[in-house]
Design a protein around this motif. Structure first.
Motif, PDB file in Angstrom:
ATOM      1  N   SER A  84     -26.819 -33.164   2.192  1.00 20.06           N
ATOM      2  CA  SER A  84     -27.850 -33.525   3.165  1.00 20.06           C
ATOM      3  C   SER A  84     -29.147 -32.750   2.999  1.00 20.06           C
ATOM      4  N   THR A  85     -29.284 -31.983   1.923  1.00 21.75           N
ATOM      5  CA  THR A  85     -30.461 -31.139   1.741  1.00 21.75           C
ATOM      6  C   THR A  85     -31.739 -31.973   1.686  1.00 21.75           C
ATOM      7  N   ASN A  86     -32.728 -31.555   2.444  1.00 20.32           N
ATOM      8  CA  ASN A  86     -34.084 -32.115   2.379  1.00 20.32           C
ATOM      9  C   ASN A  86     -34.098 -33.643   2.497  1.00 20.32           C
ATOM     10  N   THR A  87     -33.344 -34.169   3.453  1.00 18.94           N
ATOM     11  CA  THR A  87     -33.250 -35.620   3.648  1.00 18.94           C
ATOM     12  C   THR A  87     -33.368 -35.956   5.127  1.00 18.94           C
ATOM     13  N   GLU A  88     -34.131 -36.986   5.427  1.00 13.17           N
ATOM     14  CA  GLU A  88     -34.217 -37.542   6.770  1.00 13.17           C
ATOM     15  C   GLU A  88     -33.187 -38.670   6.884  1.00 13.17           C
ATOM     16  N   PHE A  89     -32.168 -38.456   7.732  1.00  9.18           N
ATOM     17  CA  PHE A  89     -31.141 -39.465   7.950  1.00  9.18           C
ATOM     18  C   PHE A  89     -31.435 -40.226   9.246  1.00  9.18           C
ATOM     19  N   TRP A  90     -31.485 -41.540   9.168  1.00  7.53           N
ATOM     20  CA  TRP A  90     -31.633 -42.394  10.340  1.00  7.53           C
ATOM     21  C   TRP A  90     -30.586 -43.509  10.205  1.00  7.53           C
ATOM     22  N   ALA A  91     -29.314 -43.094  10.319  1.00  7.63           N
ATOM     23  CA  ALA A  91     -28.180 -43.993  10.132  1.00  7.63           C
ATOM     24  C   ALA A  91     -27.879 -44.671  11.457  1.00  7.63           C
ATOM     25  N   VAL A  92     -28.436 -45.846  11.657  1.00  2.00           N
ATOM     26  CA  VAL A  92     -28.399 -46.513  12.953  1.00  2.00           C
ATOM     27  C   VAL A  92     -27.973 -47.961  12.781  1.00  2.00           C
ATOM     28  N   GLY A  98     -40.400 -48.327  -2.374  1.00  2.20           N
ATOM     29  CA  GLY A  98     -39.366 -49.150  -2.990  1.00  2.20           C
ATOM     30  C   GLY A  98     -38.223 -49.360  -2.020  1.00  2.20           C
ATOM     31  N   TRP A  99     -37.097 -49.790  -2.554  1.00  2.00           N
ATOM     32  CA  TRP A  99     -35.912 -50.034  -1.723  1.00  2.00           C
ATOM     33  C   TRP A  99     -34.693 -49.955  -2.622  1.00  2.00           C
ATOM     34  N   SER A 100     -33.593 -49.500  -2.070  1.00  5.20           N
ATOM     35  CA  SER A 100     -32.372 -49.429  -2.865  1.00  5.20           C
ATOM     36  C   SER A 100     -31.237 -50.117  -2.143  1.00  5.20           C
ATOM     37  N   ASN A 101     -30.476 -50.837  -2.887  1.00  2.00           N
ATOM     38  CA  ASN A 101     -29.277 -51.488  -2.389  1.00  2.00           C
ATOM     39  C   ASN A 101     -29.578 -52.627  -1.416  1.00  2.00           C
ATOM     40  N   GLY A 102     -28.572 -53.392  -1.141  1.00  2.00           N
ATOM     41  CA  GLY A 102     -28.665 -54.476  -0.179  1.00  2.00           C
ATOM     42  C   GLY A 102     -27.273 -55.007   0.060  1.00  2.00           C
ATOM     43  N   SER A 152     -44.899 -47.944   9.568  1.00  2.00           N
ATOM     44  CA  SER A 152     -44.530 -46.628   9.064  1.00  2.00           C
ATOM     45  C   SER A 152     -44.882 -46.470   7.599  1.00  2.00           C
ATOM     46  N   VAL A 153     -44.870 -45.221   7.129  1.00  2.98           N
ATOM     47  CA  VAL A 153     -45.067 -44.893   5.717  1.00  2.98           C
ATOM     48  C   VAL A 153     -43.876 -44.061   5.278  1.00  2.98           C
ATOM     49  N   LEU A 154     -43.084 -44.604   4.384  1.00  2.51           N
ATOM     50  CA  LEU A 154     -41.899 -43.927   3.881  1.00  2.51           C
ATOM     51  C   LEU A 154     -42.077 -43.696   2.388  1.00  2.51           C
ATOM     52  N   ALA A 155     -42.346 -42.443   2.028  1.00  2.14           N
ATOM     53  CA  ALA A 155     -42.539 -42.120   0.621  1.00  2.14           C
ATOM     54  C   ALA A 155     -41.196 -42.172  -0.095  1.00  2.14           C
ATOM     55  N   GLY A 156     -41.258 -42.232  -1.413  1.00  2.24           N
ATOM     56  CA  GLY A 156     -40.032 -42.316  -2.171  1.00  2.24           C
ATOM     57  C   GLY A 156     -39.376 -43.672  -1.981  1.00  2.24           C
ATOM     58  N   THR A 157     -38.125 -43.754  -2.389  1.00  2.24           N
ATOM     59  CA  THR A 157     -37.356 -44.982  -2.264  1.00  2.24           C
ATOM     60  C   THR A 157     -36.327 -44.811  -1.160  1.00  2.24           C
ATOM     61  N   PRO A 158     -36.510 -45.437  -0.019  1.00  2.04           N
ATOM     62  CA  PRO A 158     -35.512 -45.294   1.046  1.00  2.04           C
ATOM     63  C   PRO A 158     -34.127 -45.749   0.591  1.00  2.04           C
ATOM     64  N   THR A 172     -37.282 -38.043   1.144  1.00  2.00           N
ATOM     65  CA  THR A 172     -36.190 -39.009   1.125  1.00  2.00           C
ATOM     66  C   THR A 172     -35.799 -39.437   2.535  1.00  2.00           C
ATOM     67  N   THR A 173     -35.736 -40.740   2.738  1.00  2.00           N
ATOM     68  CA  THR A 173     -35.226 -41.327   3.974  1.00  2.00           C
ATOM     69  C   THR A 173     -33.963 -42.094   3.650  1.00  2.00           C
TER      70      THR A 173
END
Length: 618
Positions: A170-178, A237-241, A214-220, A192-193
């Motif tokens: 979980s280092t240096n990560t914003e988790f919004w698991a909702v 960008g975006w990862s997975n689906g 919103s502005v989410l840097a990196g690839t959520p 990282t989000t």
């Protein structure tokens, strides 16, 4: 850090609270109506040295001069109270005055539980900076494992996060698991989000996120999110689906790729948008509410290119309500022409609150909840335009209400596309915290209304739940013309979940589960049709369009039940559906077709998804 791989498809070891996840991978005169003026937003010249406003004990205001340890202790105490409080009555608003909180050496990391709003009080999201993380993580128990499927009713807005802290995975990560009813708005994440919590034990499922402005840097990291909607944002960008990933007006979004491995539906612009009003401190440190203007065919956040269009309203224009105020008192203040600020708590509404003045703002803090008493319709908007209702929940009570929120009387208030009535982050419940009954959750009679992040939920778990207990026919009925829905979640209603009677309707992103608990097919059919469609466009409608819709079946009481179709629309060239799908969950229930009589069946043995890229086919 590497992007986590998507978890494999597998059946659950036991039922979750929702049992939904087996296939989840991973007296005043009316004012003259006019468009609101544009107002500049001024940030405070310097951070305040004392709490800049007092809105009661449930509104917690932090300032940057407070010792970090004190801030941390208060936030942890709120989290401890709310993390498992799914159907409790406590409500909290956590507000940060402009400034910086936490450091690289001592980051501010805290969790967000139920009924907790976390928001900055700046004019810009950049005015409040958190070095650390504001996390929503999986809930774990021996029956369900570790999941985010019940992570509802909370929000994050109007601040910047530099992800720091944590350890290991979980280092240096914003988790919004909702899942549903947990919006992220007007947020910058410089790092990282993740919208799933991949650091706990499995199965790590999440389902139903919403991000806007919103502005989410990196690839959520999307990961195991079943469905997700991102609107008017900038992403790296975006990862997975999984089944249903929808983007509109989002810079950096992937191209449409439905229904491949990554089922993306992408619109270059959002047809109509209006961002949620927000509380902020002006250049003198005084609290005000900013009401953004509407945009059409827009892309990107509303605030990144300079001065934001909208109007600023002094707090003394509002009646500041508490749960101790009677419905009669609140309604009297609305009749005097006041705007309404609902401080956190649960309000018993035994007579209808009526909005009579154009451009009225009704803003809730901390998931303020209006509960119907004695069968009252808790909230109505009269035949006026430009009203904004945001950040509230509406609960049914034990005596049936005809509706829970009604917009317009049915006289087709014309309104204007440039100043629509808007509902943002408005959530409905029938059952769950207590017994509840309502014929319909939301009725929209006026024209030019925007529905932005709506969750209408007939409860599938909690108190007062059962086919003859929390009765509710329909979630959303739209009778007005030129109504747009951006992020429409409607679940478990006993007849049509959505009925759209108005012309020129548009929906961008629709998510649905059909009712779990029909006792048999005789109880859930009409005429020769098995069940009821999730999304019904009336036969007389000539123009309607939907992008990105999913409907799922899980009939756990009787797994043999069928629904003839998930989407039911008139066969006309002007009625078009793009990228829609069905799924049979947990080997219980069959949907025979996706749209009308088109699209393959999903069954307990062939669970899908079954997809239709366009209806009617070109």
């Amino acid at each position: 850090m590497p992007v986590p791989s998507v978890p494999p498809v597998r059946a659950p070891r036991g039922g979750t609270g929702r049992r939904r996840a087996a296939l989840l991978i991973g007296a005043a005169a009316l004012l003259v109506l006019a468009s609101p003026p544009t107002a500049a937003l001024a940030s405070p010249a310097a951070p305040p040295t004392a709490a800049p406003l007092d809105l009661g004990a449930a509104v917690h205001v932090f300032t940057p001069d407070m010792p970090k340890a004190e801030v941390q202790a208060q936030l942890d105490a709120i989290a401890q109270r709310q993390l498992g409080n799914q159907f409790g009555t406590e409500r909290d608003a956590v507000l940060f005055a402009p400034g910086t909180y936490g450091t690289a050496a001592d980051p501010l990391v805290f969790q967000v539980g139920y009924y907790t709003e976390v928001a900055g009080l700046g004019a810009s999201p950049k005015d409040v900076v958190i070095n650390g993380a504001v996390n929503v993580q999986n809930q774990c128990d021996a029956t369900s494992g570790c999941i985010a499927l019940n992570n509802f009713w909370r929000s994050l807005s109007n601040l910047t996060i530099n992800p720091l802290g944590g350890s290991g995975c979980s280092t240096n990560t914003e988790f919004w698991a909702v899942s549903q009813a947990s919006p992220m708005r007007r947020v910058v994440v410089n790092g990282t989000t993740s919208f799933m919590d991949y650091c706990s034990a499995g199965p790590q499922y999440a389902s139903g996120g919403f991000v806007a402005d919103s502005v989410l840097a990196g690839t959520p990291v999307n990961g195991s999110q079943q469905q997700f909607y991102t609107r008017n944002s900038t992403i790296g960008g975006w990862s997975n689906g999984v089944w249903n990933q929808v983007f509109s007006g989002t810079e950096g979004a992937p191209a449409t790729d439905f229904p491949s491995t990554n089922p993306y539906t992408t619109l270059a612009t959002t047809p109509v948008s209006r961002e949620k009003p927000f509380l902020y401190l002006d250049g003198r440190g005084k609290a005000r509410v900013f009401v953004p203007s509407a945009r059409t065919d827009s892309s990107g956040p509303s605030w990144t290119s300079g001065q934001q269009a909208g109007r600023s309203v002094a707090l003394d224009r509002f009646f500041i309500a508490t749960p101790k105020d009677s419905a009669r008192t609140i309604d009297r203040e609305l009749a005097r022409g006041k705007d309404l600020l609902l401080t956190p708590g649960v309000y018993s509404i035994d007579r209808t609150l009526t909005v009579r003045r154009p451009n009225t703002v009704v803003l809730g803090l901390g998931v303020a909840t209006l509960t119907s008493a004695r069968g009252a319709v808790p909230l109505k908007v009269g035949d006026v335009a430009g009203v904004d209702i945001a950040g509230i929940m509406v609960d049914a009570g034990p005596k049936n209400a005809k509706a829970m929120l009604q917009v317009g009387t049915g006289r087709h208030v014309r309104g204007a596309a440039s100043n629509p009535t808007a509902l943002q982050d408005v959530f409905f419940r029938i059952g769950g915290p207590h017994a509840g009954r309502a014929t319909t959750s939301l009725v929209v009679n006026s024209d030019h209304v925007l529905l932005d992040d709506i969750w209408a939920w007939r409860a599938d778990h909690g108190e007062g739940v059962g086919w003859t207990k929390n009765t509710a026919a329909t979630g959303v009925v739209v009778n007005g013309d030129h109504v747009t829905a951006t992020g429409l979640f409607v679940e478990h209603f006993q007849r049509y979940n959505v009925i759209w009677n108005g012309e020129h309707g548009r929906t961008v992103f629709f998510q649905n589960e059909l009712p779990y608990d029909a006792p048999d097919q005789a109880a859930w059919r009409h005429g020769r049709t098995f069940g009821w469609a999730a999304y019904k466009v009336a036969d007389r409608v000539r123009t309607h369009e939907l992008w990105g819709g999913g409907s799922y079946i899980y009939t756990n009481v009787d797994p043999t039940l069928h629904a003839s179709r998930a989407f039911e629309v008139p066969q006309r060239p002007g009625v078009v559906l793009h990228d829609v799908l069905t799924v049979s969950l947990n080997k219980a229930g069959t949907i025979d077709h996706v749209v009308n009589d088109v699209g393959s069946a999903v069954t307990p043995d062939v669970q899908g998804p079954s997809t239709v890229v366009r209806y009617p086919a070109q």
